[in-house]
Design a protein around this motif. Structure first.
Motif, PDB file in Angstrom:
ATOM      1  N   ASP A 288      16.432   1.317   6.597  1.00 53.98           N
ATOM      2  CA  ASP A 288      16.455   0.075   5.820  1.00 53.98           C
ATOM      3  C   ASP A 288      15.421  -0.956   6.253  1.00 53.98           C
ATOM      4  N   ASP A 289      14.384  -0.546   6.928  1.00 54.77           N
ATOM      5  CA  ASP A 289      13.293  -1.454   7.253  1.00 54.77           C
ATOM      6  C   ASP A 289      12.332  -1.511   6.060  1.00 54.77           C
ATOM      7  N   GLU A 290      12.079  -2.730   5.531  1.00 54.70           N
ATOM      8  CA  GLU A 290      11.191  -2.861   4.379  1.00 54.70           C
ATOM      9  C   GLU A 290       9.763  -2.531   4.790  1.00 54.70           C
ATOM     10  N   ILE A 291       9.071  -1.830   3.891  1.00 54.35           N
ATOM     11  CA  ILE A 291       7.716  -1.393   4.189  1.00 54.35           C
ATOM     12  C   ILE A 291       6.978  -1.196   2.881  1.00 54.35           C
ATOM     13  N   PRO A 292       5.696  -1.542   2.805  1.00 50.19           N
ATOM     14  CA  PRO A 292       4.954  -1.331   1.549  1.00 50.19           C
ATOM     15  C   PRO A 292       4.728   0.143   1.287  1.00 50.19           C
ATOM     16  N   VAL A 293       4.674   0.500   0.004  1.00 53.20           N
ATOM     17  CA  VAL A 293       4.474   1.897  -0.346  1.00 53.20           C
ATOM     18  C   VAL A 293       3.019   2.320  -0.126  1.00 53.20           C
ATOM     19  N   GLU A 294       2.100   1.324  -0.171  1.00 52.93           N
ATOM     20  CA  GLU A 294       0.695   1.650   0.070  1.00 52.93           C
ATOM     21  C   GLU A 294       0.444   1.762   1.571  1.00 52.93           C
ATOM     22  N   ASP A 295      -0.209   2.828   1.952  1.00 50.79           N
ATOM     23  CA  ASP A 295      -0.582   3.041   3.353  1.00 50.79           C
ATOM     24  C   ASP A 295      -2.066   2.731   3.480  1.00 50.79           C
ATOM     25  N   GLU A 296      -2.380   1.520   3.956  1.00 51.04           N
ATOM     26  CA  GLU A 296      -3.771   1.104   4.032  1.00 51.04           C
ATOM     27  C   GLU A 296      -4.583   1.999   4.965  1.00 51.04           C
ATOM     28  N   SER A 297      -3.980   2.426   6.057  1.00 52.72           N
ATOM     29  CA  SER A 297      -4.706   3.281   6.995  1.00 52.72           C
ATOM     30  C   SER A 297      -5.055   4.620   6.346  1.00 52.72           C
ATOM     31  N   ALA A 298      -4.143   5.111   5.493  1.00 52.37           N
ATOM     32  CA  ALA A 298      -4.412   6.376   4.811  1.00 52.37           C
ATOM     33  C   ALA A 298      -5.545   6.214   3.807  1.00 52.37           C
ATOM     34  N   LEU A 299      -5.571   5.068   3.117  1.00 52.59           N
ATOM     35  CA  LEU A 299      -6.635   4.823   2.162  1.00 52.59           C
ATOM     36  C   LEU A 299      -7.983   4.747   2.860  1.00 52.59           C
ATOM     37  N   GLU A 300      -7.995   4.060   4.014  1.00 54.35           N
ATOM     38  CA  GLU A 300      -9.234   3.951   4.765  1.00 54.35           C
ATOM     39  C   GLU A 300      -9.685   5.325   5.245  1.00 54.35           C
ATOM     40  N   ALA A 301      -8.732   6.149   5.655  1.00 51.49           N
ATOM     41  CA  ALA A 301      -9.076   7.493   6.110  1.00 51.49           C
ATOM     42  C   ALA A 301      -9.657   8.321   4.983  1.00 51.49           C
TER      43      ALA A 301
END
Length: 310
Positions: A288-301
């Protein structure tokens, strides 16, 4: 499912220890006393809960914090309400009797100065519902003429306010709906438009009143009847709930703070914006920890990989 051998050797050891403890518990001789058995059960249940939490942390897949339910009453209310607003406007004075129950909206296009910010817009001055004559009604004929009757009542009230209003300065929209859906649609329309004649706004309410009985003559005059005198039973009341100057001030403040919708396009834009608030689109981990669905590190990779365009 066995854990990978090249990693998580500690995890494999923990799983084996847990399996051994469960085997031991299954073969253990349990105490005879009920209170001791209950205490043991509660202690084990607490540890099971901790174990489930620990297991859930191993699941990396995000979970949506909400799910859109098309069958929910509030969702149906939105759809019915938007459909009602998509209907053509009709002069209030030219309606013929018709069968059906549902929801409706009144629009003002006249010269009364208190409504100058509202006149000739797509912002209703009042919205309401008309319940069917029978709660078991399955079609418009069974519903009776409830919707027409309600609109006709409003026309008659407006006709009596000869010093301030004219019925020909009003249009209406209406939608005949299946029995049971009118209430949710009405509530959505009220919350969306916040019309100044609706009692929920506490500004210029009272058009829907049908008259006070002789036992309630001590009631104070509604704001609608104060600013639009003419209904005989209301004129016979002694005191106003609010002064006309206060009502006018509240109308101006309300319409300045919430500018009327001037076009159907603006209504649709606000409706779509409001629709986006049904499910915020946020996600949580299994704990139940809120987290964005976009993974910025993955996009950068991905952008750093050869052959991929930035």
């Amino acid at each position: 499912m066995p854990l990978p051998k090249n990693r998580n050797n500690r995890g494999q050891s923990i799983v084996k220890q847990l399996a051994a403890l469960v085997d031991e518990l299954e073969t253990a001789t349990l105490p005879d006393r009920v209170n001791i058995r209950n205490s043991l059960r509660e202690a084990l249940a607490a540890e099971v809960a901790r174990l489930e939490l620990a297991v859930s942390r191993l699941d990396p897949t995000l979970r949506p914090s909400s799910i859109f339910d098309p069958s929910a009453p509030e969702t149906t209310g939105r759809v019915v309400a938007l459909t009602a607003i998509a209907q053509p406007r009709h002069p209030l004075t030219k309606l013929r009797p018709f069968y059906g129950a549902g929801v409706y909206a009144l629009y003002y296009k006249g010269p009364f100065d208190a409504y100058s910010l509202l006149a000739n817009t797509e912002q209703p001055i009042y919205v309401g519902k008309a319940d069917p004559k029978s709660a078991e009604a399955k079609n418009a004929v069974d519903q009776g003429t409830s919707l027409f009757d309600r609109l006709n009542e409003h026309r008659k009230s407006i006709e009596k306010a000869t010093s301030t209003l004219r019925p020909e300065d009003f249009d209406c929209r209406f939608l005949i709906v299946q029995t049971g859906y009118q209430r949710a649609a009405e509530q959505y329309l009220i919350n969306f438009f916040k019309p100044i004649w609706n009692s929920e706004m506490r500004i210029c309410f009272g058009i829907g009143k049908h008259g006070d009985s002789s036992k309630t003559r001590a009631n104070k005059r509604s704001p609608w009847d104060t600013i639009h005198p003419g209904r005989r039973w209301a004129d016979s009341l002694v005191d106003d709930q609010k002064s006309e100057s206060q009502i006018r001030s509240e109308i101006t403040e309300h319409l300045s703070r919430l500018p009327p919708h001037r076009t159907l396009e603006s209504i649709l834009a606000d409706f779509l914006s409001d629709l986006g608030q049904i499910a915020q689109g946020s996600f949580t981990t299994a704990t139940d920890d809120e987290i964005p669905v976009e993974d910025e590190s993955a996009l950068e990779a991905d952008q750093d990989r050869p052959g991929l365009s930035p």
